[in-house]
Motif scaffolding. Structure first.
Motif, PDB file in Angstrom:
ATOM      1  N   ASP A 132      16.522  35.371  35.043  1.00 44.62           N
ATOM      2  CA  ASP A 132      15.307  34.868  33.977  1.00 44.62           C
ATOM      3  C   ASP A 132      15.304  33.390  34.188  1.00 44.62           C
ATOM      4  OD1 ASP A 132      16.698  35.170  30.436  1.00 44.62           O
ATOM      5  OD2 ASP A 132      17.780  34.867  32.596  1.00 44.62           O
ATOM      6  N   THR A 133      14.203  32.987  33.579  1.00 45.69           N
ATOM      7  CA  THR A 133      13.789  31.393  33.330  1.00 45.69           C
ATOM      8  C   THR A 133      14.192  31.177  31.962  1.00 45.69           C
ATOM      9  OG1 THR A 133      11.638  32.033  32.806  1.00 45.69           O
ATOM     10  CG2 THR A 133      12.076  31.757  35.081  1.00 45.69           C
ATOM     11  N   ARG A 144      13.860  27.468  36.170  1.00 46.26           N
ATOM     12  CA  ARG A 144      13.677  28.758  36.984  1.00 46.26           C
ATOM     13  C   ARG A 144      14.352  28.894  38.095  1.00 46.26           C
ATOM     14  NH1 ARG A 144      11.146  27.449  41.332  1.00 46.26           N
ATOM     15  NH2 ARG A 144      10.107  25.506  41.575  1.00 46.26           N
TER      16      ARG A 144
END
Length: 174
Positions: free
Chosen positions: A2-3, A12
């Motif tokens: 995930d970011t 990211r």
């Protein structure tokens, strides 16, 4: 993977589209000197290869990753931050992770490294890591200052990782 979004940054996963920006970053001698062999990238293919190896470098821990780091206000690529296994010297079997950052000189002095590293420390501890490390070149006083701002303990000069002497810092899970 995930970011991560912080007040001013967006971290990211890297994509092949980031190769040109990563090349521009690591072709700068003042950035490359603190990373790996210390030699600036000579060709964009080196950046593509680094991006391709990112998953392998991150290892198996779900929190570990290499992140393209951008300013939220402009979307500008400012560097790379990482939470990855730290290679033990002499091939010793240790399960330790390091946080790190490589930012463009235009991004130095704005607190971005501290902000990104704080997010990675939080990510590490939320995922159950008991401790994180940071290792810096003996002369990299800017990164050492970031470690201190993070509240990390200065372990002094150590040869535990990367088969060379580095200034090491640690931070235990609260």
């Amino acid at each position: 993977m995930d970011t991560i979004t912080t007040e001013r940054l967006h971290l990211r996963p890297f994509t092949p589209d980031d190769a040109s920006a990563l090349f521009r970053l690591f072709s700068l001698p003042e950035v490359a000197r603190w990373s790996g062999t210390g030699t600036p990238m000579q060709d964009v293919t080196e950046a593509y290869a680094r991006i391709e190896r990112a998953g392998q470098r991150a290892g198996e821990h779900p929190a570990a990753a290499l992140f393209a780091t951008e300013r939220r206000d402009t979307g500008a690529f400012i560097g790379m931050t990482l939470l990855v296994p730290i290679p033990s010297s002499g091939g010793a079997d240790r399960d330790e992770h390091e946080i790190g950052w490589h930012l463009h000189p235009d991004a130095w002095g704005h607190g971005y490294a501290t902000e990104a590293a704080t997010a990675l420390v939080e990510r590490a501890f939320a995922a159950g890591m008991p401790q994180v490390y940071a290792v810096t070149d003996v002369d990299n006083v800017r990164s050492q200052a970031v470690c201190r701002r993070l509240g990390m303990t200065d372990l002094g000069l150590r040869s535990d990782w990367y088969d060379k002497e580095l200034r090491a810092f640690s931070l235990d899970h609260p």
